[in-house]
Design a protein around this motif. Sequence first.
Motif, PDB file in Angstrom:
ATOM      1  N   VAL A 225       0.833  -1.199   0.000  1.00 13.55           N
ATOM      2  CA  VAL A 225       0.000   0.000   0.000  1.00 13.55           C
ATOM      3  C   VAL A 225       0.872   1.255   0.000  1.00 13.55           C
ATOM      4  O   VAL A 225       0.616   2.223  -0.732  1.00 13.55           O
ATOM      5  N   GLY A 226       1.933   1.258   0.809  1.00 16.76           N
ATOM      6  CA  GLY A 226       2.820   2.412   0.854  1.00 16.76           C
ATOM      7  C   GLY A 226       3.521   2.664  -0.458  1.00 16.76           C
ATOM      8  O   GLY A 226       3.631   3.813  -0.919  1.00 16.76           O
ATOM      9  N   THR A 228       2.523   1.707  -3.429  1.00 13.98           N
ATOM     10  CA  THR A 228       1.535   2.140  -4.417  1.00 13.98           C
ATOM     11  C   THR A 228       1.140   3.603  -4.213  1.00 13.98           C
ATOM     12  O   THR A 228       1.011   4.375  -5.168  1.00 13.98           O
ATOM     13  N   ALA A 229       0.934   3.984  -2.941  1.00 11.70           N
ATOM     14  CA  ALA A 229       0.574   5.382  -2.656  1.00 11.70           C
ATOM     15  C   ALA A 229       1.693   6.338  -3.033  1.00 11.70           C
ATOM     16  O   ALA A 229       1.437   7.494  -3.400  1.00 11.70           O
ATOM     17  N   ALA A 230       2.937   5.910  -2.951  1.00 10.98           N
ATOM     18  CA  ALA A 230       4.063   6.770  -3.313  1.00 10.98           C
ATOM     19  C   ALA A 230       4.249   6.890  -4.820  1.00 10.98           C
ATOM     20  O   ALA A 230       5.132   7.628  -5.284  1.00 10.98           O
ATOM     21  N   GLY A 231       3.465   6.164  -5.598  1.00 10.22           N
ATOM     22  CA  GLY A 231       3.557   6.249  -7.043  1.00 10.22           C
ATOM     23  C   GLY A 231       4.691   5.467  -7.636  1.00 10.22           C
ATOM     24  O   GLY A 231       5.160   5.786  -8.732  1.00 10.22           O
ATOM     25  N   ASP A 234       3.759   3.954 -11.006  1.00  6.34           N
ATOM     26  CA  ASP A 234       3.344   4.836 -12.097  1.00  6.34           C
ATOM     27  C   ASP A 234       4.394   4.800 -13.209  1.00  6.34           C
ATOM     28  O   ASP A 234       5.571   5.145 -12.996  1.00  6.34           O
TER      29      ASP A 234
END
Length: 444
Positions: A225-226, A228-231, A234
């Motif tokens: 989750v961390g 993914t949230a940090a991008g 991407d």
Amino acid sequence: MTDGPGSTPDVPSGWAAEQPPPYGGAAGSSWTSPGPSQSAYPSAQYPSAPHPSAQYAPQAGGPYGYRPPDAPRPGVIPLRPLALGDILDGTIKLIRSNPKATLGLSAIVAAITAIPTAVGQAFSFGAIGEFVTDPYTAGTADDPLAGGASQLIGGVLGYVMTFVGTTILTGVLTRVLGRAVFGGRITVGEAWRLARPRVPALFGLVLLQALILLLPLLALIAVLVGVTAAGAFDGADSAAVGAVVVAVLLFFVAYVPYLLFLYTRLSLAAPAIVLEGRGVTDAMSRSWRLVKGDSWRVLGILLLTSLLGGIISSVLAIPFTFGGMLLGMLNGTAAGTAAAAFLLAVGQVIASMITYPFQAGVTGLLYADRRMRAEAFDLVLQTAAARDQAQGWVHAGVDDLWHPSYALGAGPYYGAPPNGPYDQHGPYDQHGPYGPYGPYGPQS
């Protein structure tokens, strides 16, 4: 018999002239040389016959063919180290001999805990049925989402209630088992009175075990989750995504043995809390020591128990679940939803009513088996059973014999604690059930 003319001498060649008379014969009786079909002893004294006693016939029991007597069985199990068949048979006998304290109490707990889950599933099936029947007038995609939300909420509430109910039920059923091993019976009220002081420790044990077992999985979820949230993903190429997938798979390959290992080593902590009165961490250490050296066998029995419980639960619950699902999907009225919830709840109650005491019984008997194998606890049980048989009844104070001091030689254990269910010094006399020195006399 002669080899030529002449008579047979009274004393065979090479024998002393003065021989004692044959066994049982009169003085002066003559001896004869034994031939191939003649004994040196009178046939009347030693008739030819097969061995008179069958108990010494060659058997699988020792070098001399002696088979030891069967272990006493005053209750649901024989008082000796248990085989798998003994554990399963003892669990079934536990349920049959104490139906009110096992099936009845399990049904009550299952009925209370099944209501939220059944209601959520009924609403979910009703929403899915409306969407499938008329997807244009059923509220587009909101109805399935609302049904899924109701099922999720009902499942969470049901899980919390199941956690509370099964934890309490484990303590009560373990108390019932502790008395049933000696052939005694116990009421639901007495079992609850004895198990109630141990309920907080049982809750602490379940929470701590869940934290230990799920901690690596929670850490993995937090990392994903961390990241993914940090991008981090991407614009990532397929090679990076593939590396992450491989890392997750390797994590689960290592996590499954971790889960099974700790689950096995900590599986006997609940009986130690209830029957020995230990704290949470002390009970976990106690379970670790008891299982050590026999982990594969304990794991196999636990997995087999879970498999049998799952099969029994599915067979009993599938007809009700299928009927409730059809009723909820085909009849979207309030009455249809209520009927579907009722059928789903009945199926869960019937399945849990059998599986709860079955799993608790197997775990408790595994605990007793490991103590008999590691601490010769079967000798303590046999001594207590002999005393109970002599007095003609099973005293409630046999519950105190589960304290490990009787088997480990750590000194006398003076019965129940002050102001306990019996008295300050135990049930039989002023210094516990076997006098001031325990069941085997003074201990160093």
